[in-house]
Motif scaffolding. Structure first.
Motif, PDB file in Angstrom:
ATOM      1  N   VAL B 148       9.806  32.998  40.010  1.00 38.04           N
ATOM      2  CA  VAL B 148       8.417  32.637  39.751  1.00 38.04           C
ATOM      3  C   VAL B 148       8.161  31.241  40.319  1.00 38.04           C
ATOM      4  CG1 VAL B 148       6.697  32.202  37.966  1.00 38.04           C
ATOM      5  CG2 VAL B 148       8.345  34.054  37.682  1.00 38.04           C
ATOM      6  N   THR B 149       7.097  31.131  41.136  1.00 39.07           N
ATOM      7  CA  THR B 149       6.824  29.830  41.742  1.00 39.07           C
ATOM      8  C   THR B 149       5.513  29.232  41.237  1.00 39.07           C
ATOM      9  OG1 THR B 149       5.741  30.924  43.602  1.00 39.07           O
ATOM     10  CG2 THR B 149       8.071  30.355  43.877  1.00 39.07           C
ATOM     11  N   GLY B 150       4.783  29.966  40.412  1.00 43.06           N
ATOM     12  CA  GLY B 150       3.530  29.430  39.890  1.00 43.06           C
ATOM     13  C   GLY B 150       2.545  30.531  39.596  1.00 43.06           C
ATOM     14  N   VAL B 151       1.288  30.149  39.602  1.00 43.99           N
ATOM     15  CA  VAL B 151       0.236  31.077  39.199  1.00 43.99           C
ATOM     16  C   VAL B 151      -0.966  30.866  40.114  1.00 43.99           C
ATOM     17  CG1 VAL B 151      -1.548  31.265  37.411  1.00 43.99           C
ATOM     18  CG2 VAL B 151       0.846  31.415  36.767  1.00 43.99           C
ATOM     19  N   ARG B 152      -1.624  31.954  40.485  1.00 43.09           N
ATOM     20  CA  ARG B 152      -2.876  31.843  41.240  1.00 43.09           C
ATOM     21  C   ARG B 152      -4.028  31.965  40.253  1.00 43.09           C
ATOM     22  NH1 ARG B 152      -3.323  35.186  46.562  1.00 43.09           N
ATOM     23  NH2 ARG B 152      -2.034  33.404  47.167  1.00 43.09           N
ATOM     24  N   THR B 153      -4.982  31.057  40.350  1.00 43.94           N
ATOM     25  CA  THR B 153      -6.117  31.127  39.414  1.00 43.94           C
ATOM     26  C   THR B 153      -7.171  32.074  39.975  1.00 43.94           C
ATOM     27  OG1 THR B 153      -7.307  29.273  40.422  1.00 43.94           O
ATOM     28  CG2 THR B 153      -5.742  28.748  38.668  1.00 43.94           C
ATOM     29  N   GLY B 154      -8.048  32.522  39.087  1.00 40.00           N
ATOM     30  CA  GLY B 154      -9.077  33.480  39.482  1.00 40.00           C
ATOM     31  C   GLY B 154     -10.136  32.849  40.363  1.00 40.00           C
ATOM     32  N   ASP B 155     -10.772  33.683  41.197  1.00 41.71           N
ATOM     33  CA  ASP B 155     -11.889  33.216  42.007  1.00 41.71           C
ATOM     34  C   ASP B 155     -13.096  32.998  41.106  1.00 41.71           C
ATOM     35  OD1 ASP B 155     -10.302  33.575  44.210  1.00 41.71           O
ATOM     36  OD2 ASP B 155     -11.096  35.559  44.683  1.00 41.71           O
ATOM     37  N   ASN B 156     -13.904  32.024  41.452  1.00 41.19           N
ATOM     38  CA  ASN B 156     -15.165  31.814  40.752  1.00 41.19           C
ATOM     39  C   ASN B 156     -16.316  32.124  41.693  1.00 41.19           C
ATOM     40  OD1 ASN B 156     -14.151  31.007  38.288  1.00 41.19           O
ATOM     41  ND2 ASN B 156     -14.053  28.846  38.863  1.00 41.19           N
ATOM     42  N   GLY B 157     -17.428  32.577  41.123  1.00 43.35           N
ATOM     43  CA  GLY B 157     -18.626  32.781  41.939  1.00 43.35           C
ATOM     44  C   GLY B 157     -18.646  34.099  42.688  1.00 43.35           C
ATOM     45  N   LEU B 158     -18.130  35.171  42.041  1.00 42.49           N
ATOM     46  CA  LEU B 158     -18.272  36.506  42.625  1.00 42.49           C
ATOM     47  C   LEU B 158     -19.394  37.224  41.880  1.00 42.49           C
ATOM     48  CD1 LEU B 158     -14.526  37.624  42.853  1.00 42.49           C
ATOM     49  CD2 LEU B 158     -16.025  37.088  44.767  1.00 42.49           C
ATOM     50  N   ASP B 159     -20.147  38.071  42.587  1.00 38.86           N
ATOM     51  CA  ASP B 159     -21.181  38.819  41.881  1.00 38.86           C
ATOM     52  C   ASP B 159     -20.591  40.103  41.303  1.00 38.86           C
ATOM     53  OD1 ASP B 159     -21.082  40.752  43.819  1.00 38.86           O
ATOM     54  OD2 ASP B 159     -22.965  40.177  44.790  1.00 38.86           O
ATOM     55  N   ALA B 160     -21.455  40.906  40.658  1.00 43.37           N
ATOM     56  CA  ALA B 160     -20.964  42.084  39.944  1.00 43.37           C
ATOM     57  C   ALA B 160     -20.242  43.065  40.869  1.00 43.37           C
ATOM     58  CB  ALA B 160     -22.116  42.773  39.231  1.00 43.37           C
ATOM     59  N   ASN B 161     -20.552  43.028  42.162  1.00 47.80           N
ATOM     60  CA  ASN B 161     -19.885  43.934  43.095  1.00 47.80           C
ATOM     61  C   ASN B 161     -18.675  43.295  43.763  1.00 47.80           C
ATOM     62  OD1 ASN B 161     -21.849  45.950  42.660  1.00 47.80           O
ATOM     63  ND2 ASN B 161     -23.246  44.795  43.996  1.00 47.80           N
ATOM     64  N   GLY B 162     -18.326  42.089  43.314  1.00 46.30           N
ATOM     65  CA  GLY B 162     -17.159  41.431  43.876  1.00 46.30           C
ATOM     66  C   GLY B 162     -17.453  40.681  45.167  1.00 46.30           C
ATOM     67  N   LYS B 163     -18.741  40.510  45.511  1.00 45.68           N
ATOM     68  CA  LYS B 163     -19.096  39.758  46.734  1.00 45.68           C
ATOM     69  C   LYS B 163     -19.235  38.267  46.404  1.00 45.68           C
ATOM     70  CE  LYS B 163     -21.236  42.862  49.995  1.00 45.68           C
ATOM     71  NZ  LYS B 163     -21.904  43.969  49.288  1.00 45.68           N
ATOM     72  N   THR B 460     -19.346  34.024  21.967  1.00 47.97           N
ATOM     73  CA  THR B 460     -18.729  34.474  23.205  1.00 47.97           C
ATOM     74  C   THR B 460     -19.770  34.498  24.306  1.00 47.97           C
ATOM     75  OG1 THR B 460     -17.080  36.019  24.056  1.00 47.97           O
ATOM     76  CG2 THR B 460     -19.040  36.997  23.117  1.00 47.97           C
ATOM     77  N   GLN B 461     -19.363  34.114  25.496  1.00 53.24           N
ATOM     78  CA  GLN B 461     -20.263  34.181  26.636  1.00 53.24           C
ATOM     79  C   GLN B 461     -19.468  34.415  27.903  1.00 53.24           C
ATOM     80  OE1 GLN B 461     -22.013  30.636  28.141  1.00 53.24           O
ATOM     81  NE2 GLN B 461     -20.542  29.282  27.179  1.00 53.24           N
ATOM     82  N   HIS B 462     -20.055  35.193  28.766  1.00 50.25           N
ATOM     83  CA  HIS B 462     -19.486  35.398  30.090  1.00 50.25           C
ATOM     84  C   HIS B 462     -20.663  35.325  31.048  1.00 50.25           C
ATOM     85  CE1 HIS B 462     -16.526  37.447  27.522  1.00 50.25           C
ATOM     86  NE2 HIS B 462     -15.653  37.146  28.452  1.00 50.25           N
ATOM     87  N   ARG B 463     -20.447  34.765  32.219  1.00 50.51           N
ATOM     88  CA  ARG B 463     -21.511  34.820  33.209  1.00 50.51           C
ATOM     89  C   ARG B 463     -21.770  36.294  33.484  1.00 50.51           C
ATOM     90  NH1 ARG B 463     -21.967  34.751  38.457  1.00 50.51           N
ATOM     91  NH2 ARG B 463     -19.730  34.741  38.871  1.00 50.51           N
ATOM     92  N   GLU B 464     -23.026  36.741  33.345  1.00 50.77           N
ATOM     93  CA  GLU B 464     -23.318  38.178  33.399  1.00 50.77           C
ATOM     94  C   GLU B 464     -22.986  38.763  34.772  1.00 50.77           C
ATOM     95  OE1 GLU B 464     -24.379  40.451  31.228  1.00 50.77           O
ATOM     96  OE2 GLU B 464     -24.607  39.120  29.492  1.00 50.77           O
ATOM     97  N   ASP B 465     -23.379  38.037  35.812  1.00 54.28           N
ATOM     98  CA  ASP B 465     -23.282  38.573  37.161  1.00 54.28           C
ATOM     99  C   ASP B 465     -21.885  38.341  37.730  1.00 54.28           C
ATOM    100  OD1 ASP B 465     -23.931  39.507  39.659  1.00 54.28           O
ATOM    101  OD2 ASP B 465     -24.783  37.603  40.327  1.00 54.28           O
ATOM    102  N   GLN B 466     -20.891  39.055  37.198  1.00 57.77           N
ATOM    103  CA  GLN B 466     -19.540  38.943  37.737  1.00 57.77           C
ATOM    104  C   GLN B 466     -18.854  40.298  37.613  1.00 57.77           C
ATOM    105  OE1 GLN B 466     -16.387  36.986  35.349  1.00 57.77           O
ATOM    106  NE2 GLN B 466     -17.926  36.526  33.811  1.00 57.77           N
ATOM    107  N   PRO B 467     -17.789  40.527  38.373  1.00 59.15           N
ATOM    108  CA  PRO B 467     -17.121  41.826  38.279  1.00 59.15           C
ATOM    109  C   PRO B 467     -16.592  42.058  36.863  1.00 59.15           C
ATOM    110  CG  PRO B 467     -16.300  40.559  40.171  1.00 59.15           C
ATOM    111  CD  PRO B 467     -17.146  39.639  39.360  1.00 59.15           C
ATOM    112  N   SER B 468     -16.563  43.317  36.434  1.00 59.66           N
ATOM    113  CA  SER B 468     -16.060  43.626  35.090  1.00 59.66           C
ATOM    114  C   SER B 468     -14.597  43.211  34.984  1.00 59.66           C
ATOM    115  CB  SER B 468     -16.170  45.121  34.807  1.00 59.66           C
ATOM    116  OG  SER B 468     -15.521  45.427  33.596  1.00 59.66           O
TER     117      SER B 468
END
Lengths: 262, 550
Positions: B148-163, B460-468
């Motif tokens: 194990v060399t580390g961790v990749r963090t999640g992308d930010n700023g994707l819309d509901a379709n992953g764009k 609880t809150q999640h940015r609505e416009d993001q992939p499930s």
């Protein structure tokens, strides 16, 4: 190009707000504090102005108590170059006039070509501070804008008005305030957060900016008398009916019998 | 799409900002100071976090920060007396003998959210870099495919379709000499790490309980004002005695109480709804008498890993260790995980400091953490409860015979080890036609709140416009197979109404509708789904519940 962002730290909009025992302030013990969302738009726009212009810097200015430093640091982590906090216990409860005058007094000592502020802070919802700052500095103010462009020492903005937009223009320096739709604020990246942690935030006292008149705070123009939580909105209903006509009939019945508005 | 990624390097990276990680990071900074080493230590935390219990044995805290009292540790109460009750539908019987593992007198009642914030401040003062709002998306491995060399963090700023949207920010690679997985029960990276490297191949499957919990504001004059008992545990109604679980009630500060109900996820009846059970528990006359006149100020839900000793995976591998609830380190008979979790983080830190000093972060070198754990007070505590979870999962007299034998033989019991089934395997096939979920409970919106009000009260809150962030591997299976067989249990076991069954008005076609933004990050769905068709991944950073006191 020196762009100044006026920044306020506010309770997170998801926080559940409870009124303190004095009836005129809120309980702050478990409140999570964030950057006023409209000010995030201001930081983003300021960064874009400087990026487009090719040179210049973004300075974030806030007036408040020590804890407001975390909000300034969030703006630094987005990419702002410098942060200044006018720090005084009395600012925590200051009214809009006092806050505006304090910020204006500081701005007299800070070079500025453009001042960007949120249209309002979501805690007090006053819409006043940017206007008071502009008035105190004798600058034009272009409020609630969704687009701006700068050329030849002038700023041109699209301002939201009832049912449409209006294009307005002013000479720089000027004050503009943000509206949703202006931009999508960028995320703070981890390397930038690391860098922001190490940056020094300048602290100014009221004395240093020439505010010596305590009556601004001891005898404010506006005092909060009391606070009430908004009434709970009632659950909506879905009007049933087989056909559009039936649905319309049922809707009329609800409006007449249940809501008693017609 | 190839994405340019930044990377950043640490000596040690803790994934998850709960109390086990925070205790570990603090201990690591202490060790660095003792050894005069310069260490860069980071913690990433996807949002806010919750634990299910707030009674803490202070033993680990005393070791970590002996002067915790003068450091303004946020303690709600000290346990004055325990009350252990057996509930029937209408009555409550006080069990005359509280099992020895559940003696809590003198222990601290804490708000885990406040306690974690306090530890976080101490860690930051010591130089730990804490990054809230960064979720771990995947584990990074070296060229050998296993270090194990580390961790990749999640992308930010994707819309509901992953764009990518205009403010898209690619996740970054956080590289660390040692990565510490402290994500809590069923952490999604820990899960993938354990699976990939087969770390639990020699273990019994981990089992879980789902806890739903509230903080209730009571009137000035209340049950606890003059009662020697301020820590109540119950068994029996409404769950009955066959499924593990039960209720709890603790006194907090300022006339507030914490109340909650745990449901063992080894239950068989697909009709079970842990939220409804919690509501029935609150309506029991004995409990209702304590909470009446109150108002719910916060609600939350989380699973607890309760399998115990035989379910704990290998704790060290090349470049990584597992700590706390992510490793199943939990004292099940005592219903406590905080002190053992903290201690595991602290001992991991000691092994890491030495490994970094020796410049050997191989699994063999980090294995010293397991030995330290086995030589500490954690081991006898957990080892004694080694057969507790399998016995609890039994029904009828068998359960009591096994539990009794274990109680008398320091945990060995009749069979050692007792076998254990994974929670997703235990559901019984419906013998009637599936019924739609009906919500016929009576809610007043103040003391009794429905699931959606509970979601609101969890902040609880999640940015609505993001992939499930809930991945249904095969949506057709939900309708064609799961609905007729089990009646879509996800619509019941989820405490936040994330899953709804919709019927198209015209075609009559059924469809599973997801509301990911309601999600409380409890992970029940990932665990209990009988087809393991749901995969829980981290949503965009900072999403999730915003607990402040539960």
């Amino acid at each position: 190009m020196n762009v100044i962002v006026l920044l306020k730290q506010v309770p997170d909009t998801e926080s559940i707000i409870e009124i303190a025992d004095d009836g005129a302030s809120i309980k702050t013990e478990d409140v999570k504090w964030v950057v006023n969302p409209y000010d995030e738009l201001a930081v983003e726009e300021a960064l874009q102005v400087v990026e487009k212009n090719g040179e210049g810097q973004v300075t974030v200015l806030s007036a408040g108590i020590k804890q407001a430093e975390t909000a300034i640091r969030s703006a630094l982590a987005m990419g702002a170059h410098e942060g200044i906090l006018i720090e005084d216990e009395r600012l925590e409860r200051a009214d809009t006039t006092a806050t505006g005058q304090v910020l204006a007094a500081a701005l007299k000592k800070i070079p500025h070509d453009l001042i960007i502020a949120g249209q309002r802070a979501v805690d007090g919802d006053n819409y006043l501070v940017p206007a008071i700052v502009a008035e105190s500095l004798d600058l034009p103010i272009l409020p609630v804008i969704i687009k701006e462009s700068i050329a030849d020492g002038k700023i041109t903005c699209e301002q939201v008005i009832q049912g449409g937009t209006m294009v307005v223009e002013a000479d720089l320096p000027a004050v503009i305030t943000t509206q949703r739709g202006l931009n999508e604020p960028r995320y703070a990246s981890m390397p930038k957060i690391m860098k922001a942690k190490k940056k020094k935030i300048a602290s100014l006292s009221l004395d240093e900016i020439g505010i010596t008149d305590d009556s601004l705070f001891s005898n404010p123009k506006i005092r909060v008398e009391s606070l009430q939580v908004p009434q709970k909105s009632r659950a909506g209903i879905i009007v049933e009916g087989g056909t559009p006509a039936e649905k319309a009939d049922n809707l009329l019945r609800h409006l007449r019998e249940d809501a008693q508005v017609i | 799409m190839t994405t340019e990624r930044d990377s950043i390097e640490f000596d040690a990276l803790f994934v998850g900002g709960g109390v086990s990680s925070l205790a570990g990071a603090i201990r690591l900074m202490q060790m660095a100071k003792e050894k005069a080493m310069e260490l860069e230590v980071g913690i990433i935390e996807k949002g806010s976090e919750i634990g299910s219990h707030s009674i803490m044995n202070p033993i680990a805290l005393q070791e970590l920060l002996p002067d915790y009292d003068s450091l303004n540790c946020p303690i709600e109460q000290t346990v004055r007396g325990d009350g252990f009750y057996y509930l029937t539908r209408k009555k409550a019987w006080r069990v005359p003998m509280v099992p020895r593992q559940m003696h809590n007198q003198g222990f601290l009642i804490i708000s885990l959210a406040r306690f974690a914030r306090w530890l976080g401040e101490i860690a930051e003062e010591m130089g730990v870099n804490i990054f809230p709002g960064f979720s771990g998306q995947e584990v990074l491995y070296g060229e050998d495919g296993k270090t194990v060399t580390g961790v990749r963090t999640g992308d930010n700023g994707l819309d509901a379709n992953g764009k990518a949207k205009s403010n898209f920010e690619a996740g970054i690679d956080i590289l660390a000499k040692v990565t510490v997985f402290g994500e809590g029960a069923r952490g999604n990276l820990s899960k993938s790490l354990i699976e990939k490297l087969g770390l639990s191949s020699q273990c019994l499957p981990q089992v879980y309980e789902t806890g739903i919990k509230e903080v209730i504001q009571l009137p000035e004059e209340n049950f606890f004002s003059h009662n020697p008992v301020n820590d109540i545990h119950t068994m029996g109604y409404p769950l009955g005695l066959n499924v593990p679980g039960g209720g709890f009630l603790y006194q907090m500060k300022d006339n507030r109480i914490a109340i909650g109900y745990l449901t063992g996820l080894c239950y068989e009846d697909p009709g079970i709804d842990p939220y409804d059970l919690f509501m029935s528990f609150k309506r029991h006359p004995f409990i209702f008498d304590i909470i009446k006149g109150g108002r719910v100020v916060e609600q939350g839900a989380r699973t607890v890993s309760s399998g115990g000793h035989y379910t704990i995976p290998r704790l060290a591998t090349d470049g990584a260790v597992l700590i706390g609830a992510a490793a199943g380190i939990h004292n099940t008979p005592a219903l406590k995980g905080i002190h053992v979790g903290m201690k595991s983080g602290m001992l991991a830190a000691e092994a890491i400091a030495e490994a970094l000093e020796k410049k050997d972060v191989s699994g063999a070198s980090l294995e010293r953490y397991r030995r330290l754990l086995d030589d500490s007070w954690v081991h006898p505590e957990i080892y004694e409860g080694r057969n507790f979870a399998p016995a609890l999962a039994m029904k009828g007299m068998k359960k009591w015979i096994h539990l009794g034998a274990q109680y008398l033989s320091k945990g060995r019991g009749i069979i050692d080890p007792l076998p254990l089934d994974a929670d997703y395997e235990t559901l019984r096939v419906l013998n009637t036609a599936p019924t739609e979920t009906t919500d016929n409970m009576d809610y007043d919106g103040s003391l009794m709140v429905d699931k959606l009000t509970g979601v609101y009260l969890s902040k609880t809150q999640h940015r609505e416009d993001q992939p499930s962030h809930l991945i249904i591997k095969d949506p057709q299976l939900c309708i064609d197979t799961c609905y007729p067989t089990y009646g879509s249990p996800c619509t019941r076991f989820c405490p936040a109404k994330v899953y709804e069954l919709e019927t198209d008005e015209i075609t009559g076609q059924r469809q599973l509708k997801l509301n990911p933004s309601n999600c409380l990050h409890c992970k029940t769905c990932d665990i209990k789904d009988p087809y393991q068709n749901i995969n829980w991944v981290c949503p965009e950073g900072s999403g999730g519940p915003g607990y402040t006191t539960v």
